[in-house]
Design a protein around this motif. Structure first.
Motif, PDB file in Angstrom:
ATOM      1  N   MET A 144       0.811  -1.203   0.000  1.00  0.00           N
ATOM      2  CA  MET A 144       0.000   0.000   0.000  1.00  0.00           C
ATOM      3  C   MET A 144       0.848   1.258   0.000  1.00  0.00           C
ATOM      4  O   MET A 144       0.333   2.358   0.149  1.00  0.00           O
ATOM      5  N   ASP A 145       2.136   1.074  -0.179  1.00  0.00           N
ATOM      6  CA  ASP A 145       2.992   2.238  -0.338  1.00  0.00           C
ATOM      7  C   ASP A 145       2.859   2.813  -1.728  1.00  0.00           C
ATOM      8  O   ASP A 145       3.222   3.950  -1.970  1.00  0.00           O
ATOM      9  N   ILE A 171      -3.047   2.569  -4.638  1.00  0.00           N
ATOM     10  CA  ILE A 171      -4.066   3.340  -3.922  1.00  0.00           C
ATOM     11  C   ILE A 171      -5.119   3.849  -4.909  1.00  0.00           C
ATOM     12  O   ILE A 171      -6.319   3.809  -4.645  1.00  0.00           O
ATOM     13  N   VAL A 190      -7.407   1.105  -5.831  1.00  0.00           N
ATOM     14  CA  VAL A 190      -8.347   0.854  -4.739  1.00  0.00           C
ATOM     15  C   VAL A 190      -9.481   1.877  -4.753  1.00  0.00           C
ATOM     16  O   VAL A 190     -10.656   1.529  -4.630  1.00  0.00           O
ATOM     17  N   LYS A 191      -9.110   3.122  -4.906  1.00  0.00           N
ATOM     18  CA  LYS A 191     -10.140   4.149  -4.884  1.00  0.00           C
ATOM     19  C   LYS A 191     -11.139   3.953  -6.012  1.00  0.00           C
ATOM     20  O   LYS A 191     -12.342   4.185  -5.842  1.00  0.00           O
ATOM     21  N   ARG A 230      12.338   1.464  -2.303  1.00  0.00           N
ATOM     22  CA  ARG A 230      13.098   2.635  -2.704  1.00  0.00           C
ATOM     23  C   ARG A 230      14.599   2.385  -2.605  1.00  0.00           C
ATOM     24  O   ARG A 230      15.373   2.726  -3.501  1.00  0.00           O
ATOM     25  N   LEU A 254       8.374   2.809  -6.495  1.00  0.00           N
ATOM     26  CA  LEU A 254       9.312   3.144  -5.439  1.00  0.00           C
ATOM     27  C   LEU A 254      10.756   2.942  -5.873  1.00  0.00           C
ATOM     28  O   LEU A 254      11.647   3.730  -5.535  1.00  0.00           O
ATOM     29  N   ILE A 307      11.951   5.892  -7.781  1.00  0.00           N
ATOM     30  CA  ILE A 307      12.313   7.016  -6.917  1.00  0.00           C
ATOM     31  C   ILE A 307      13.736   6.852  -6.404  1.00  0.00           C
ATOM     32  O   ILE A 307      14.551   7.767  -6.462  1.00  0.00           O
ATOM     33  N   GLU A 362      17.068   9.198  -7.167  1.00  0.00           N
ATOM     34  CA  GLU A 362      17.830   9.795  -6.069  1.00  0.00           C
ATOM     35  C   GLU A 362      19.305   9.439  -6.176  1.00  0.00           C
ATOM     36  O   GLU A 362      20.178  10.285  -5.999  1.00  0.00           O
ATOM     37  N   ILE A 373       1.441  11.118  -7.952  1.00  0.00           N
ATOM     38  CA  ILE A 373       2.026  12.248  -7.244  1.00  0.00           C
ATOM     39  C   ILE A 373       3.528  12.101  -7.057  1.00  0.00           C
ATOM     40  O   ILE A 373       4.290  13.054  -7.200  1.00  0.00           O
ATOM     41  N   LEU A 374       3.948  10.901  -6.789  1.00  0.00           N
ATOM     42  CA  LEU A 374       5.367  10.683  -6.556  1.00  0.00           C
ATOM     43  C   LEU A 374       6.206  11.017  -7.777  1.00  0.00           C
ATOM     44  O   LEU A 374       7.176  11.767  -7.706  1.00  0.00           O
ATOM     45  N   SER A 427       5.412  12.674 -10.310  1.00  0.00           N
ATOM     46  CA  SER A 427       5.213  13.996 -10.887  1.00  0.00           C
ATOM     47  C   SER A 427       5.921  15.060 -10.069  1.00  0.00           C
ATOM     48  O   SER A 427       6.165  16.167 -10.518  1.00  0.00           O
ATOM     49  N   VAL A 428       6.268  14.718  -8.856  1.00  0.00           N
ATOM     50  CA  VAL A 428       6.830  15.686  -7.952  1.00  0.00           C
ATOM     51  C   VAL A 428       8.350  15.721  -8.054  1.00  0.00           C
ATOM     52  O   VAL A 428       9.008  16.699  -7.749  1.00  0.00           O
ATOM     53  N   ILE A 429       8.858  14.637  -8.524  1.00  0.00           N
ATOM     54  CA  ILE A 429      10.304  14.490  -8.544  1.00  0.00           C
ATOM     55  C   ILE A 429      10.918  15.410  -9.590  1.00  0.00           C
ATOM     56  O   ILE A 429      10.259  15.840 -10.534  1.00  0.00           O
ATOM     57  N   ASP A 430      12.166  15.713  -9.386  1.00  0.00           N
ATOM     58  CA  ASP A 430      12.859  16.608 -10.310  1.00  0.00           C
ATOM     59  C   ASP A 430      13.950  15.843 -11.025  1.00  0.00           C
ATOM     60  O   ASP A 430      14.768  15.212 -10.377  1.00  0.00           O
ATOM     61  N   MET A 458      -6.366   8.005   2.418  1.00  0.00           N
ATOM     62  CA  MET A 458      -5.273   7.059   2.283  1.00  0.00           C
ATOM     63  C   MET A 458      -4.258   7.515   1.247  1.00  0.00           C
ATOM     64  O   MET A 458      -3.355   6.784   0.896  1.00  0.00           O
ATOM     65  N   ARG A 489      -3.768  18.428  -3.045  1.00  0.00           N
ATOM     66  CA  ARG A 489      -2.614  19.020  -3.687  1.00  0.00           C
ATOM     67  C   ARG A 489      -2.977  20.317  -4.407  1.00  0.00           C
ATOM     68  O   ARG A 489      -2.300  21.334  -4.309  1.00  0.00           O
ATOM     69  N   GLU A 495       4.993  23.199  -5.605  1.00  0.00           N
ATOM     70  CA  GLU A 495       4.886  23.207  -7.062  1.00  0.00           C
ATOM     71  C   GLU A 495       4.528  24.593  -7.580  1.00  0.00           C
ATOM     72  O   GLU A 495       5.092  25.076  -8.562  1.00  0.00           O
ATOM     73  N   LEU A 524       7.225  11.417   0.024  1.00  0.00           N
ATOM     74  CA  LEU A 524       6.820  12.573  -0.768  1.00  0.00           C
ATOM     75  C   LEU A 524       7.663  13.799  -0.480  1.00  0.00           C
ATOM     76  O   LEU A 524       8.207  14.436  -1.369  1.00  0.00           O
ATOM     77  N   VAL A 536      11.398  13.602  -1.467  1.00  0.00           N
ATOM     78  CA  VAL A 536      11.732  13.454  -2.861  1.00  0.00           C
ATOM     79  C   VAL A 536      11.682  14.787  -3.584  1.00  0.00           C
ATOM     80  O   VAL A 536      12.308  15.010  -4.600  1.00  0.00           O
TER      81      VAL A 536
END
Lengths: 336, 336
Positions: free
Chosen positions: A70-71, A76, A79-80, A223, A249, A252, A256, A278-279, A281-284, B70, B223, B256, B279, B282
């Motif tokens: 569930m990481d 997720i 599931v939603k 990770r 993961l 990511i 890094e 989100i993960l 998309s947030v990373i650079d 979640m 977000r 962002e 999150l 990263v």
DNA sequence: TCAATTTACGCAAGCGCTTGCGAAACCTTG
DNA sequence: CAAGGTTTCGCAAGCGCTTGCGTAAATTGA
């Protein structure tokens, strides 16, 4: 003590069966009586005991979603989507996290085996354990697999076409001029991973590039694994110029490690990751990713499950969905 | 059809009660008989029907974790910690996601009310709905709240001391020379948010800085909200030089937006975020965050719950845990 | 108006398990 | 060897609900 059907029956001065029928909206109870019962039930804040109900009726209107990790934001999302679809159909979803432990999977499977839920969706996880097989054999249990391959096409499943996805990714990287494309996936031997490797190899071959097994790396799913594998890679003989990393993961961690090593993406290494969430998309820099059709995976699996429960599904069905390649900075060659 | 207790009893040529006792490891059954029963049960892959068992025994050894979001990695960590602790005690955890919808919370609460689980932990969510209150009143239901305030100290809860956390954050920012510190939190009126505001204000006052209500922003929890609020802020009259953003996803969006606007962190705006997890770690630049003691939150809440179930807890207890400030680049002033 | 339906409701069995109680069988003692 | 204490086990009630079946009452039609 809880208030029970019997109590309501007494208060309304009718038989328990009548109360039951009234509450369940079943025919055979007069308008007046029904209203009276409903009123009394409400006034007393009556809650049917679902255990008793399930025991007697042999169904609970609950479904289990049993997920390996569930990481993962992707999971997720699945599931939603399942929850959303289930709600429409009047089913309640309970979630179970196995943390990739087979033991836990077995333990949660007992929810199904002991009739606490009417069906179960398994998201991810390795192959198909004997426990799962037995469960689905021995009873007419409703089980749907998501993103998890069975050796025999025994289970109804909905899958992401990893092979196709990786193929697209390779194609894209080749177009960008990358020549030494590395694949970072999970355990070889795992069917899903083999599929990824297939896609990878056939795309390379198609592009007239040499397939080098030393550029295929197996890691565990977290990770740290992504981080570690990069350290290993740059010590190796063949240094790739691009990575396709197939788990969230791990990707990511890989990114890094690359940055930590003082390298630049995509200048030194291009990266195609997995999962549009989100993960990633947030990373650079913004990651080019293979995007799973999470919404659809959820919806379809739930629909399959309901059909299984209602026994409307004649045979095991398998639905394959294709991931989409979302191109962002991390894979755009500076030479272009 | 499933194999039942009765079947086993017949095969072993003993009474059902004896089988039940043997299987549950209860006294009153001879060594020989017990072994025989266990053997037969195993051979036939017998699975007790948990519904029936729960109905008869009035307990299920299952606990529900009902969480408002979640998406939040922090919550996931709490859940994992609960799971770990529960496993040790022989309890099974089922997860329920309410997506911040009170309706769903009510619906999942019925798991408790109808005895499908022995207790429930609520993670997050707003205040305390009447449904929750009623549930905990009417029956002797075991409920523990995590990071959720009740108006009356009615529920056993374990909380993060947000006030204290924000206080530390302000203190740190002040030390770094920031003067116009903005607080981005949730709905005013929400007790938890008020607490944050308290910490914020008292720290500013202590530092001899002026409190300006226009620097306090309320957003929803996602977000996009974080993104939007920044756009709103830079249009405003007072432009802050630092942000304390108190929810994970909102923080992501805020960062962002800042970057998107062409501003630099921490040069143009310092940022202190919330939650030390994948999150926030990263994101670029590495974020200074208030780190929740997720592990401990999980453990403690589970322990409370078990005590409630065993009725070892005399009165409602409240445990407050202090978050830690983890200082990274995003809040280090260039003037230092 | 009376037989033929239809509708409304109660009876009771049963879902698969647990558990208090009592009877039989076994072991102690002095 | 008898009196008392333990064990081991079966009986049966019961957990709170559903559901098939039967019957009385209400409705219909000619």
């Amino acid at each position: 003590m809880q208030i029970t059907l019997k109590d309501i029956a007494r208060m309304a001065d009718v038989a328990e069966s009548t109360v039951s029928r009234a509450l369940n909206d079943k025919p055979g109870v007069g308008r007046e009586t029904k209203l009276k019962i409903l009123k009394i039930a409400k006034e007393n804040n009556y809650r049917p005991n679902q255990l008793a109900r399930g025991l007697a009726a042999k169904k609970t209107n609950m479904l289990a979603v049993i997920m390996a990790e569930m990481d993962s934001p992707g999971n997720i999302e699945i599931v939603k989507s399942i929850e959303k679809a289930a709600e429409k159909q009047g089913y309640q979803i309970i979630l179970c996290n196995t943390n990739n432990q087979e033991e836990k999977e077995k333990s949660y499977l007992s929810l199904l085996e002991s009739n606490q839920v009417d069906g179960a969706i398994f998201i991810g996880g390795k192959l198909v354990g004997s426990h799962l097989l037995r469960a689905s054999f021995s009873q007419e249990n409703a089980i749907v697999l998501v993103n998890r391959l069975a050796e025999e096409n025994f289970f109804t499943s909905v899958l992401t076409d990893y092979s196709q996805g990786i193929y697209k990714a390779v194609e894209h990287l080749v177009e960008q001029g990358f020549k030494k494309i590395s694949l970072v996936c999970g355990d070889k031997g795992d069917l899903i991973e083999e599929e990824k490797i297939d896609g990878y190899k056939s795309a390379l071959t198609e592009a007239g590039l040499e397939v080098n097994d030393d550029l295929i790396f197996s890691t565990s799913v977290d990770r740290q694994a992504g981080y570690d594998v990069f350290l290993e890679i740059i010590e190796g003989d063949v240094i790739p110029d691009a990575f396709i990393s197939t788990r969230e993961l791990t990707t990511i961690g890989l990114v890094e490690a690359i940055k930590m090593g003082g390298y630049f993406i995509p200048d030194d290494f291009a990266v195609v990751g997995y999962g549009d969430n989100i993960l990633t998309s947030v990373i650079d820099p913004p990651l080019t990713v293979l995007s799973e059709p999470v919404e659809k995976l959820g919806e379809d699996s739930l629909n399959f499950l309901l059909k299984l429960i209602k026994e409307e599904l004649d045979s095991q069905q398998i639905k394959v969905l294709t991931p989409e390649l979302i191109i962002r900075e991390s894979s755009i060659s500076k030479y272009n």
